[in-house]
Design a protein around this motif. Structure first.
Motif, mmCIF file in Angstrom:
data_model
loop_
_atom_site.group_PDB
_atom_site.id
_atom_site.type_symbol
_atom_site.label_atom_id
_atom_site.label_comp_id
_atom_site.label_asym_id
_atom_site.label_seq_id
_atom_site.Cartn_x
_atom_site.Cartn_y
_atom_site.Cartn_z
ATOM 1 N N LYS A 40 -2.699 -47.469 -38.085
ATOM 2 C CA LYS A 40 -1.436 -47.582 -38.820
ATOM 3 C C LYS A 40 -0.355 -46.914 -37.984
ATOM 4 O O LYS A 40 -0.616 -45.978 -37.263
ATOM 5 C CB LYS A 40 -1.554 -46.833 -40.157
ATOM 6 N N ASP A 41 0.835 -47.358 -38.110
ATOM 7 C CA ASP A 41 1.947 -46.729 -37.393
ATOM 8 C C ASP A 41 1.967 -45.231 -37.654
ATOM 9 O O ASP A 41 1.801 -44.785 -38.769
ATOM 10 C CB ASP A 41 3.282 -47.319 -37.865
ATOM 11 N N GLY A 43 3.610 -42.590 -38.286
ATOM 12 C CA GLY A 43 4.669 -41.678 -38.729
ATOM 13 C C GLY A 43 4.274 -40.454 -39.523
ATOM 14 O O GLY A 43 5.087 -39.572 -39.668
ATOM 15 N N ALA A 80 6.631 -37.475 -32.027
ATOM 16 C CA ALA A 80 6.012 -38.282 -33.085
ATOM 17 C C ALA A 80 6.944 -39.363 -33.620
ATOM 18 O O ALA A 80 6.487 -40.385 -34.124
ATOM 19 C CB ALA A 80 5.558 -37.382 -34.228
ATOM 20 N N GLY A 81 8.241 -39.124 -33.528
ATOM 21 C CA GLY A 81 9.197 -40.110 -34.032
ATOM 22 C C GLY A 81 9.935 -40.846 -32.944
ATOM 23 O O GLY A 81 10.389 -41.971 -33.140
ATOM 24 N N GLY A 82 10.073 -40.203 -31.771
ATOM 25 C CA GLY A 82 10.905 -40.787 -30.730
ATOM 26 C C GLY A 82 10.145 -41.448 -29.601
ATOM 27 O O GLY A 82 10.691 -42.277 -28.882
ATOM 28 N N PRO A 85 5.969 -43.951 -31.709
ATOM 29 C CA PRO A 85 6.101 -45.204 -32.454
ATOM 30 C C PRO A 85 6.528 -46.378 -31.575
ATOM 31 O O PRO A 85 6.300 -47.527 -31.914
ATOM 32 C CB PRO A 85 7.194 -44.909 -33.490
ATOM 33 N N LEU A 86 7.174 -46.068 -30.449
ATOM 34 C CA LEU A 86 7.666 -47.146 -29.595
ATOM 35 C C LEU A 86 6.590 -47.663 -28.663
ATOM 36 O O LEU A 86 6.766 -48.684 -28.011
ATOM 37 C CB LEU A 86 8.868 -46.652 -28.776
ATOM 38 N N VAL A 91 3.332 -52.178 -31.923
ATOM 39 C CA VAL A 91 4.569 -52.568 -31.238
ATOM 40 C C VAL A 91 4.260 -53.264 -29.918
ATOM 41 O O VAL A 91 4.893 -54.265 -29.574
ATOM 42 C CB VAL A 91 5.478 -51.339 -30.986
ATOM 43 N N GLN A 94 3.575 -56.768 -30.382
ATOM 44 C CA GLN A 94 4.777 -57.557 -30.647
ATOM 45 C C GLN A 94 5.587 -57.852 -29.390
ATOM 46 O O GLN A 94 6.171 -58.926 -29.276
ATOM 47 C CB GLN A 94 5.689 -56.814 -31.624
ATOM 48 N N VAL A 95 5.648 -56.909 -28.462
ATOM 49 C CA VAL A 95 6.463 -57.195 -27.277
ATOM 50 C C VAL A 95 5.746 -58.134 -26.319
ATOM 51 O O VAL A 95 6.362 -58.740 -25.456
ATOM 52 C CB VAL A 95 6.923 -55.916 -26.526
ATOM 53 N N TRP A 103 7.221 -51.609 -21.063
ATOM 54 C CA TRP A 103 7.800 -51.155 -22.328
ATOM 55 C C TRP A 103 7.281 -49.762 -22.683
ATOM 56 O O TRP A 103 8.034 -48.846 -22.983
ATOM 57 C CB TRP A 103 7.453 -52.152 -23.425
ATOM 58 N N GLY A 111 11.515 -40.420 -23.294
ATOM 59 C CA GLY A 111 11.197 -39.257 -24.112
ATOM 60 C C GLY A 111 10.844 -38.035 -23.272
ATOM 61 O O GLY A 111 11.307 -36.921 -23.553
ATOM 62 N N MET B 56 17.923 -36.186 -25.699
ATOM 63 C CA MET B 56 17.467 -37.491 -26.175
ATOM 64 C C MET B 56 18.640 -38.476 -26.281
ATOM 65 O O MET B 56 18.437 -39.666 -26.491
ATOM 66 C CB MET B 56 16.802 -37.396 -27.559
ATOM 67 N N ASP B 104 8.672 -38.948 -43.111
ATOM 68 C CA ASP B 104 8.117 -39.322 -41.802
ATOM 69 C C ASP B 104 7.947 -40.833 -41.695
ATOM 70 O O ASP B 104 8.138 -41.420 -40.636
ATOM 71 C CB ASP B 104 6.741 -38.656 -41.587
ATOM 72 N N LEU B 105 7.550 -41.459 -42.789
ATOM 73 C CA LEU B 105 7.359 -42.912 -42.776
ATOM 74 C C LEU B 105 8.666 -43.598 -42.391
ATOM 75 O O LEU B 105 8.707 -44.505 -41.561
ATOM 76 C CB LEU B 105 6.889 -43.392 -44.151
ATOM 77 N N ALA B 107 11.614 -41.983 -41.145
ATOM 78 C CA ALA B 107 12.254 -41.458 -39.936
ATOM 79 C C ALA B 107 11.425 -41.678 -38.681
ATOM 80 O O ALA B 107 11.969 -41.736 -37.585
ATOM 81 C CB ALA B 107 12.555 -39.975 -40.106
ATOM 82 N N GLY B 108 10.110 -41.782 -38.845
ATOM 83 C CA GLY B 108 9.249 -41.987 -37.687
ATOM 84 C C GLY B 108 8.679 -43.381 -37.597
ATOM 85 O O GLY B 108 8.358 -43.866 -36.510
ATOM 86 N N GLY B 109 8.529 -44.030 -38.752
ATOM 87 C CA GLY B 109 7.834 -45.310 -38.763
ATOM 88 C C GLY B 109 8.731 -46.530 -38.866
ATOM 89 O O GLY B 109 8.341 -47.625 -38.507
ATOM 90 N N PRO B 112 13.051 -45.694 -35.973
ATOM 91 C CA PRO B 112 13.012 -45.765 -34.499
ATOM 92 C C PRO B 112 12.745 -47.173 -33.978
ATOM 93 O O PRO B 112 13.072 -47.483 -32.833
ATOM 94 C CB PRO B 112 11.845 -44.833 -34.116
ATOM 95 N N LEU B 113 12.143 -48.017 -34.796
ATOM 96 C CA LEU B 113 11.824 -49.363 -34.333
ATOM 97 C C LEU B 113 13.006 -50.307 -34.494
ATOM 98 O O LEU B 113 12.975 -51.424 -33.991
ATOM 99 C CB LEU B 113 10.613 -49.908 -35.101
ATOM 100 N N TRP B 130 13.195 -58.853 -35.319
ATOM 101 C CA TRP B 130 12.512 -57.613 -34.966
ATOM 102 C C TRP B 130 12.856 -56.512 -35.972
ATOM 103 O O TRP B 130 11.969 -55.839 -36.510
ATOM 104 C CB TRP B 130 12.918 -57.190 -33.553
#
Lengths: 189, 216
Positions: A40-41, A43, A80-82, A85-86, A91, A94-95, A103, A111, B56, B104-105, B107-109, B112-113, B130
């Motif tokens: 799972k993603d 986050g 964890a957020g920046g 997830p990328l 993801v 998908q790319v 990517w 980061g 950042m 978190d879901l 802000a993080g999940g 960012p996408l 997307w």
């Protein structure tokens, strides 16, 4: 399965699962692993770590001082957020295969460029000062991802040296992807 | 600029900035805004000065108590720990975990996408789809979670950090034309939050850098 033991749904290779495994190891919390193959993603494991910190406060994973806590959370959120997830599996699917390596590398280098700068002011032995914190739990798995995606770590000496120091600690060893119940034979330590 | 007031580096339309603006409003903290335009001049977040503040190169960043903090949730947790009333996190650890999980879901999940930088990378042709995918995947999960946690707001009946994340994300969903019909709990919680003063004064349509044509 023993009644009462926490149950961790974990994928051996997931950096998100690894963060939580380190926390459980550091706090000496015995748990059951239910291996999952769907990722799972990522986050929400920081919420888990903060919960463990509030309910099993020793050893601490967040400093006492609010300003240092802010640094720890800032670094953790950055990773964890920046970053993560990328470059997670979903993801990258998908790319598409053609560009997914570039990517992932881009996500990580952007980061890490920021993180290296930040660590230069916050780091002591570890990410923030001289105690292991939640930031370190995020760093090590992300460096492992960087290595998997063949990111050159030469521009990141602070990240690299903090990572090295963390990897020798027992909690980071026992929780390592190469030592999990679901680690494939060919990748086992 | 008055000495001593916190300084928020913010873009009117940035959902991450909005989260922090709500927190500052709820806690009654007076602050200066330094607008950072993410599009003008190739993106003011890329300036050397701003990079020194936040490597950042993202908004928000908050200068407060002699330090600079970035990452919106880290900022909000710092505000919570140093200005504890009114609270943005419940007292009970399990409810706090729910608040953080939801935060978190989003802000993080989700965010960012679908932020500007990622949409640029995926390219104009597919960026709408997307963004919509990122949001609908996240909202599918969130709607389910809220069905067990929500009272008047995301977690129970008090405004928490989760609500600060929800409202700006719903605004993004609307901007990307995501159909919100499958998300009745998200929609109703969002509606209730939008009438609160802190969510109003911090709204993108009322900021120092809101373009005239988008002003309330």
């Amino acid at each position: 399965m023993q009644a009462g033991k926490p149950i961790l749904y974990s994928y051996f290779r997931s950096s998100c699962s690894w963060r939580v495994r380190i926390a459980l190891a550091l706090k000496g919390i015995d748990y059951e692993t239910v291996p999952i193959n769907l990722i799972k993603d990522g986050g929400q494991q920081l919420a888990i770590i903060e919960y463990l910190e509030e309910t099993r406060p020793t050893p601490r994973l967040l400093p006492q001082d609010p300003k240092k806590r802010a640094s720890v959370r800032m670094i953790s959120d950055l990773i964890a957020g920046g970053i993560q997830p990328l470059q997670n599996l979903s993801v990258l699917k998908q790319v598409g295969e053609e560009i997914q390596l570039t990517w992932a590398q881009n996500a990580i280098t952007s980061g890490f460029n920021a993180l290296e700068q930040i660590l230069q002011s916050t780091a002591g032995i570890y990410c923030v000062g001289d105690e292991v914190t939640m930031a370190d739990l995020c760093l090590v798995p992300q460096v492992a991802n960087a290595e998997r995606f063949k990111v050159d770590l030469t521009p990141y000496p602070t990240i690299s040296s903090v990572n090295k120091r963390l990897l020798v600690l027992e909690a980071f060893q026992v929780s390592h992807p190469c030592r999990q119940p679901d680690t494939p034979t060919e990748l086992r330590a």
